[in-house]
Design an enzyme around this catalytic site. Structure first.
Site, PDB file in Angstrom:
ATOM      1  N   GLY A  29      36.780  50.056  57.425  1.00  0.00           N
ATOM      2  CA  GLY A  29      36.094  48.783  57.579  1.00  0.00           C
ATOM      3  C   GLY A  29      36.179  48.262  58.999  1.00  0.00           C
ATOM      4  O   GLY A  29      36.786  48.873  59.882  1.00  0.00           O
TER       5      GLY A  29
ATOM      6  N   ASP B 137      40.455  54.572  52.268  1.00  0.00           N
ATOM      7  CA  ASP B 137      39.278  53.746  52.011  1.00  0.00           C
ATOM      8  C   ASP B 137      38.448  54.431  50.935  1.00  0.00           C
ATOM      9  O   ASP B 137      38.340  55.662  50.924  1.00  0.00           O
ATOM     10  CB  ASP B 137      38.440  53.587  53.288  1.00  0.00           C
ATOM     11  CG  ASP B 137      37.581  52.340  53.299  1.00  0.00           C
ATOM     12  OD1 ASP B 137      36.750  52.191  52.378  1.00  0.00           O
ATOM     13  OD2 ASP B 137      37.728  51.528  54.230  1.00  0.00           O
ATOM     14  N   ASN B 138      37.856  53.638  50.035  1.00  0.00           N
ATOM     15  CA  ASN B 138      36.949  54.233  49.057  1.00  0.00           C
ATOM     16  C   ASN B 138      35.503  54.225  49.545  1.00  0.00           C
ATOM     17  O   ASN B 138      34.602  54.717  48.854  1.00  0.00           O
ATOM     18  CB  ASN B 138      37.056  53.524  47.702  1.00  0.00           C
ATOM     19  CG  ASN B 138      36.616  52.073  47.747  1.00  0.00           C
ATOM     20  OD1 ASN B 138      36.209  51.555  48.781  1.00  0.00           O
ATOM     21  ND2 ASN B 138      36.709  51.397  46.608  1.00  0.00           N
TER      22      ASN B 138
ATOM     23  N   GLY C  46      33.193  50.218  53.606  1.00  0.00           N
ATOM     24  CA  GLY C  46      33.568  50.812  54.885  1.00  0.00           C
ATOM     25  C   GLY C  46      32.626  51.945  55.271  1.00  0.00           C
ATOM     26  O   GLY C  46      31.806  52.399  54.466  1.00  0.00           O
TER      27      GLY C  46
ATOM     28  N   LYS D 119      39.682  43.291  41.255  1.00  0.00           N
ATOM     29  CA  LYS D 119      40.596  44.412  41.003  1.00  0.00           C
ATOM     30  C   LYS D 119      41.339  44.858  42.259  1.00  0.00           C
ATOM     31  O   LYS D 119      42.532  45.167  42.205  1.00  0.00           O
ATOM     32  CB  LYS D 119      39.818  45.596  40.404  1.00  0.00           C
ATOM     33  CG  LYS D 119      39.403  45.396  38.958  1.00  0.00           C
ATOM     34  CD  LYS D 119      38.479  46.492  38.470  1.00  0.00           C
ATOM     35  CE  LYS D 119      39.177  47.833  38.353  1.00  0.00           C
ATOM     36  NZ  LYS D 119      38.286  48.862  37.769  1.00  0.00           N
TER      37      LYS D 119
ATOM     38  N   GLY E 231      54.048  48.359  44.695  1.00  0.00           N
ATOM     39  CA  GLY E 231      54.893  49.352  44.035  1.00  0.00           C
ATOM     40  C   GLY E 231      55.218  50.507  44.959  1.00  0.00           C
ATOM     41  O   GLY E 231      56.355  51.003  44.999  1.00  0.00           O
TER      42      GLY E 231
ATOM     43  N   ALA F  66      46.715  41.333  53.701  1.00  0.00           N
ATOM     44  CA  ALA F  66      45.645  40.581  54.357  1.00  0.00           C
ATOM     45  C   ALA F  66      45.091  39.538  53.401  1.00  0.00           C
ATOM     46  O   ALA F  66      44.290  39.841  52.523  1.00  0.00           O
ATOM     47  CB  ALA F  66      44.537  41.516  54.813  1.00  0.00           C
TER      48      ALA F  66
ATOM     49  N   TYR G 186      36.538  36.075  45.027  1.00  0.00           N
ATOM     50  CA  TYR G 186      37.188  36.428  46.289  1.00  0.00           C
ATOM     51  C   TYR G 186      38.370  35.501  46.570  1.00  0.00           C
ATOM     52  O   TYR G 186      39.474  35.956  46.878  1.00  0.00           O
ATOM     53  CB  TYR G 186      36.174  36.348  47.429  1.00  0.00           C
ATOM     54  CG  TYR G 186      36.713  36.807  48.770  1.00  0.00           C
ATOM     55  CD1 TYR G 186      37.086  38.135  48.975  1.00  0.00           C
ATOM     56  CD2 TYR G 186      36.833  35.925  49.834  1.00  0.00           C
ATOM     57  CE1 TYR G 186      37.562  38.571  50.196  1.00  0.00           C
ATOM     58  CE2 TYR G 186      37.303  36.351  51.071  1.00  0.00           C
ATOM     59  CZ  TYR G 186      37.669  37.666  51.246  1.00  0.00           C
ATOM     60  OH  TYR G 186      38.149  38.093  52.460  1.00  0.00           O
TER      61      TYR G 186
ATOM     62  N   ARG H  93      27.492  37.759  56.901  1.00  0.00           N
ATOM     63  CA  ARG H  93      28.336  36.833  57.640  1.00  0.00           C
ATOM     64  C   ARG H  93      27.581  36.258  58.832  1.00  0.00           C
ATOM     65  O   ARG H  93      26.601  36.827  59.301  1.00  0.00           O
ATOM     66  CB  ARG H  93      29.633  37.517  58.058  1.00  0.00           C
ATOM     67  CG  ARG H  93      30.588  37.655  56.881  1.00  0.00           C
ATOM     68  CD  ARG H  93      31.882  38.341  57.246  1.00  0.00           C
ATOM     69  NE  ARG H  93      31.741  39.780  57.304  1.00  0.00           N
ATOM     70  CZ  ARG H  93      32.765  40.622  57.380  1.00  0.00           C
ATOM     71  NH1 ARG H  93      33.997  40.154  57.420  1.00  0.00           N
ATOM     72  NH2 ARG H  93      32.561  41.923  57.409  1.00  0.00           N
TER      73      ARG H  93
END
Length: 327
Positions: free
Chosen positions: A11, A32-33, A37, A92, A103, A115, A146, A187
């Protein structure tokens, strides 16, 4: 060599953090998935021996072989366009994703920096916003997915610190800008610059009297770096307190781009915050940090970046395939 995991590595902000920690001599593991990104943001790092990348969704179990010293959790949709399209995934990654990474930090004995953002303050009734302000958030409004993801993220992080003695840091990020922002992510800065470069009028929502405070990415990264290496476990605002109205900012963009577009007005979205300005007293006192890059200098660099994009990139709409992340 210290090993650090950075989620959301492809990202905008995550990729700049990868650059910084590579520069500081860390072994960087990016994750990153790629739902928001883009690998082009980190493609220059793939040739390096001290960088590796995992294409992985942090809402699934996360395992990193060998030792891990630090974790930066920056995986999350961050623009209204994204989190209104994928509200469940947004929740999620803030809940399950944060739980998984806390964990991992516990198992590895790693320090983890989470963040958070200024959105935990919602549409604030206190101005400027201090870390002691608890916020004014509509939990069931369109932005709630969010805002509440970030608020829960802070809560579970402090719970892991209190009950499991995990070494944590929490950064509350205010509006940040610079190269590698997605042009059409909704944005303010990329939206205005994109409209100007395409010869379109600039769209201002509401009367334009709402305010924002914009922090250049290098300053933001420096603040995060200092916070990670501090001994402070509670939230810290990192942002630029130089406040400006959206209307005045639109006029600055027209001047910067040398275009003659008009400003057009649209209705204000529901729960859009009317004021946003960080109180950075805590960052100054604890981290010795304050922003160095003024808006004029930072916006010129950012504008030059967007100008370097191809006409195809300027004209294309965002058509991310979110189908695999809806549920």
């Amino acid at each position: 060599m210290k090993r650090i995991l950075i989620t959301g590595a492809a990202g905008f902000l995550g990729s700049h953090l990868c650059d910084r920690f590579i520069k500081e001599g860390y072994y960087v593991i990016g994750m990153d998935n790629l739902i928001t990104g883009d690998l082009k943001n980190i493609q220059h790092l793939f040739k390096l021996e001290n960088f590796e990348f995992y294409h992985h969704d942090v809402t699934k179990f996360v395992n990193i072989p060998d030792k891990l010293d630090y974790i930066l959790h920056f995986a999350s949709p961050a623009s209204p366009i994204d989190y209104l399209k994928i509200p469940i995934q947004t929740l999620k990654v803030g809940s399950l994703g944060t739980h998984n990474l806390l964990g991992l930090a516990r198992v590895k004995g790693a320090r983890i920096l989470i963040a958070s953002t200024s959105e935990v303050y919602g549409d604030p009734l206190v101005h400027p916003q201090t870390e002691d302000y608890y916020g004014n958030v509509n939990t069931i409004g369109p932005r709630g997915v969010y805002d509440e993801a970030k608020r829960f993220q802070e809560s579970i992080t402090m719970a892991y610190h209190t009950f499991h003695n995990v070494d944590v840091r929490i950064v509350r990020i205010f509006n940040t800008y610079g190269p590698r922002m997605r042009l059409n992510d909704g944005r303010v800065i990329p939206a205005f610059i994109g409209q100007a470069l395409r010869g379109e009028d600039l769209t201002v929502f509401g009367d334009g009297m709402q305010t924002r405070s914009f922090c250049y990415v290098d300053d933001q990264v420096e603040g995060i770096y200092r916070l990670l290496n501090s001994d402070y476990v509670y939230p810290v605002n990192i942002g630029n307190p130089d406040e400006i109205t959206i209307k005045d900012f639109a006029e600055e963009i027209i001047k910067l781009t040398g275009t003659d577009q008009k400003i057009v007005y649209e209705p204000l979205p529901k729960d859009d915050p009317l004021q946003r300005q960080p109180n950075i007293t805590r960052a100054k006192e604890i981290l010795g940090w304050e922003p160095k890059v003024g808006r004029e200098e930072g916006m010129k660099i950012t504008y030059d970046y967007f100008k370097s994009l191809s006409n195809e990139e300027l004209l294309k709409e965002e058509h991310k395939d979110f189908s695999g992340f809806i549920h």
